[in-house]
Design a protein around this motif. Structure first.
Motif, mmCIF file in Angstrom:
data_model
loop_
_atom_site.group_PDB
_atom_site.id
_atom_site.type_symbol
_atom_site.label_atom_id
_atom_site.label_comp_id
_atom_site.label_asym_id
_atom_site.label_seq_id
_atom_site.Cartn_x
_atom_site.Cartn_y
_atom_site.Cartn_z
ATOM 1 N N ARG A 187 55.413 13.901 31.609
ATOM 2 C CA ARG A 187 54.191 12.783 32.039
ATOM 3 C C ARG A 187 54.929 11.803 32.987
ATOM 4 O O ARG A 187 54.597 11.718 33.937
ATOM 5 C CB ARG A 187 53.885 12.377 30.958
ATOM 6 C CG ARG A 187 52.862 13.210 30.008
ATOM 7 C CD ARG A 187 52.240 12.428 28.717
ATOM 8 N NE ARG A 187 51.228 11.574 29.300
ATOM 9 C CZ ARG A 187 50.603 10.839 28.439
ATOM 10 N NH1 ARG A 187 50.794 10.574 27.137
ATOM 11 N NH2 ARG A 187 49.532 10.055 28.624
ATOM 12 N N SER A 188 56.377 11.741 32.510
ATOM 13 C CA SER A 188 57.088 10.766 33.382
ATOM 14 C C SER A 188 57.506 11.514 34.582
ATOM 15 O O SER A 188 57.358 10.877 35.616
ATOM 16 C CB SER A 188 58.422 10.674 32.522
ATOM 17 O OG SER A 188 59.304 9.784 33.318
ATOM 18 N N LYS A 189 58.013 12.930 34.589
ATOM 19 C CA LYS A 189 58.064 13.415 35.766
ATOM 20 C C LYS A 189 56.919 13.388 37.116
ATOM 21 O O LYS A 189 57.189 13.213 38.190
ATOM 22 C CB LYS A 189 58.558 14.808 35.588
ATOM 23 C CG LYS A 189 58.791 15.658 36.801
ATOM 24 C CD LYS A 189 59.229 17.120 36.054
ATOM 25 C CE LYS A 189 59.241 18.142 37.615
ATOM 26 N NZ LYS A 189 59.567 19.525 37.017
ATOM 27 N N GLU A 193 56.470 11.623 40.650
ATOM 28 C CA GLU A 193 56.128 12.579 41.790
ATOM 29 C C GLU A 193 54.877 12.043 42.155
ATOM 30 O O GLU A 193 54.421 12.804 43.277
ATOM 31 C CB GLU A 193 56.224 14.127 41.313
ATOM 32 C CG GLU A 193 57.560 14.357 40.988
ATOM 33 C CD GLU A 193 57.497 16.068 40.556
ATOM 34 O OE1 GLU A 193 56.352 16.729 40.357
ATOM 35 O OE2 GLU A 193 58.433 16.606 40.425
ATOM 36 N N GLY A 194 54.256 10.882 41.816
ATOM 37 C CA GLY A 194 52.934 10.653 42.222
ATOM 38 C C GLY A 194 51.786 11.543 41.769
ATOM 39 O O GLY A 194 50.748 11.295 42.317
ATOM 40 N N GLY A 195 51.834 12.334 40.744
ATOM 41 C CA GLY A 195 50.956 12.897 40.286
ATOM 42 C C GLY A 195 50.331 12.504 39.412
ATOM 43 O O GLY A 195 50.406 11.309 38.958
#
Length: 197
Positions: A187-189, A193-195
């Motif tokens: 979730r942090s990733k 990444e703006g997803g």
């Protein structure tokens, strides 16, 4: 203890009564298949594992001690058969999302501080959880599935896994922690990444 009806069917099956064996297995076959499907990740392998399990159960019925639950004995054979297939085919512990994501308890990865909007993310998180299940150690995954998806007691899981209740609790605790960490990292990733979460 095995039910009286099952005991009668088991006794007749041990005497070679195929019809009694079919009646006995019909009560547990779907459940065994579901366990195999979630461990192996696809229908074909799950069918193979279930078929092999039933053959082992039929051939080994004389070894079954009738003072214990027949279902626990059958599920032990199912789990071990799946593990044998995975070792032989050198496959990863993949899990399919279809028809499973709605059965994964969201509390496994839920953030205690999350607001009401977290409920709207349940399906996405469930999908991430299924992916994460394939990344934690096999014994932790099996323990978490048996406890949190199938509702087995710690004692029943211990019987299936041939280990102590303390070991079961440890595997479940570590498995849940590992899943939570993997999910939160993902979730942090996605946020970085703006997803979407």
């Amino acid at each position: 203890m095995t039910s009286n009806n099952d005991t009668l069917l088991i006794q007749k099956s041990k005497q070679g009564d195929v019809h009694s064996f079919e009646l006995l297995i019909s009560k547990y076959q779907v459940y065994a298949y579901n366990i195999a499907w979630r461990m192996l990740g696809n229908e074909e392998d799950a069918k193979d594992a279930t078929q092999e399990t039933l053959i082992k159960v039929f051939k080994g019925l004389d070894k079954f001690k009738e003072n214990s639950e027949f279902s626990t004995w059958l599920y032990t054979i199912t789990v071990n058969t799946c593990r044998d297939l995975l070792r032989k085919r050198k496959k990863s512990m993949a899990i399919s999302v279809d028809d499973t994501e709605d059965k994964i308890p969201i509390q496994l990865v839920a953030d205690d501080a999350a607001g009401p909007e977290a409920q709207l993310e349940q399906k996405e998180v469930a999908g991430q959880l299924l992916t994460a299940l394939g990344k934690i150690p096999e014994f932790q995954k099996t323990a978490v599935l048996l406890r949190d998806v199938y509702g087995f007691s710690y004692e029943e899981i211990g019987a299936i896994e041939n280990c102590s209740v303390g070991t079961v609790k440890s595997r479940i605790s570590r498995g849940r922690h590992g899943l939570r960490t993997l999910i939160l990292n993902e979730r942090s990733k996605n946020l970085q990444e703006g997803g979407t979460i």
